[in-house]
Write a protein that holds these residues in place. Sequence first.
Motif, mmCIF file in Angstrom:
data_model
loop_
_atom_site.group_PDB
_atom_site.id
_atom_site.type_symbol
_atom_site.label_atom_id
_atom_site.label_comp_id
_atom_site.label_asym_id
_atom_site.label_seq_id
_atom_site.Cartn_x
_atom_site.Cartn_y
_atom_site.Cartn_z
ATOM 1 N N LYS A 203 0.810 -1.223 0.000
ATOM 2 C CA LYS A 203 0.000 0.000 0.000
ATOM 3 C C LYS A 203 0.841 1.271 0.000
ATOM 4 N N HIS A 204 2.144 1.124 0.269
ATOM 5 C CA HIS A 204 3.030 2.288 0.242
ATOM 6 C C HIS A 204 3.649 2.516 -1.140
ATOM 7 N N GLY A 210 0.250 4.700 -3.040
ATOM 8 C CA GLY A 210 1.063 5.164 -1.926
ATOM 9 C C GLY A 210 2.006 6.282 -2.341
ATOM 10 N N GLU A 211 2.861 6.686 -1.419
ATOM 11 C CA GLU A 211 3.815 7.762 -1.681
ATOM 12 C C GLU A 211 5.219 7.260 -1.981
ATOM 13 N N LYS A 213 7.141 5.770 0.107
ATOM 14 C CA LYS A 213 7.968 5.966 1.296
ATOM 15 C C LYS A 213 7.408 5.146 2.451
ATOM 16 N N TYR A 214 8.318 4.717 3.344
ATOM 17 C CA TYR A 214 7.900 4.051 4.572
ATOM 18 C C TYR A 214 8.985 4.253 5.618
ATOM 19 N N ASN A 268 4.762 -2.206 12.269
ATOM 20 C CA ASN A 268 3.663 -1.483 11.656
ATOM 21 C C ASN A 268 2.371 -1.939 12.319
#
Length: 271
Positions: A203-204, A210-211, A213-214, A268
């Motif tokens: 989902k990232h 997503g963006e 990034k995590y 997470n």
Amino acid sequence: MKIYQSEIDSGLEDVIKANASIAYACPVSTYIPSKKQKESIKLLVIAQEEVSDKDKDKDQFDLYYLNSILVSTGWNKNDDVFDKKEAWEAKDSPVNKQFNFMHDESDIIGHITGSVVIDEDGNEINNEANIEKFDIATSAVLYNSWTTPELKERMGKIISEIEEDKWFVSMECLFNNFDYAVITPEGEHKVISRDEASAFLTKHLRAYGGEGKYEGYTIGRLLRNIAFSGKGLVSNPANPRSVILNDVNPFEGSQAEQITNSSFNMENKDM
């Protein structure tokens, strides 16, 4: 493609199944070799075709010849990653595939005739072991002979506009799995296998909304089991950020290290 529970919980099941193909655009270059080029092995695809039976087809007046860079290994500007090993195994898959108009499979205007792996200087590569990154270049023909005046005029217009740099070639690629390419905050390149424990990272990914990034890490989609399924002639690339220029390498190199899930901070709440 296998879908994991955390991806289902994130509402990504349908989009993952539907997003098993990608397309990237690059300008085409007309095949009009100079005398120097004819003597050089640095021609993108000619070196491969000189030893094949296809060489006798090069001067047929009812075919229009062109070359283009299909794909480059590494991390691209859409956060999709073409792994060196995966790309090498797929290097021959573009040959004899369709060349269509605007990604319309009912409007075939030519076909791909050859594929060759080259380095950044245009030299043909026969072994990927000692090379960090490479391009896959393809040759293709457009059908230049049509029975109706309308189709003949249409192709004439297309060819003249190709020579005016108004058209692009959009690569069509299929894949049935992916892992995660990761750049750490320190700039190190890693690979995380996609499995039940790591699937929350999906989902990232920018490919799924997503963006990219995590927790300070940059996350990319590393494509697995790829096959190049054809090319489309397009007037306006769907994503300008993915345009590939013949004289500029838009991909950043990615020499990735395979790591286990336990060596990446995956704390997470969604897990």
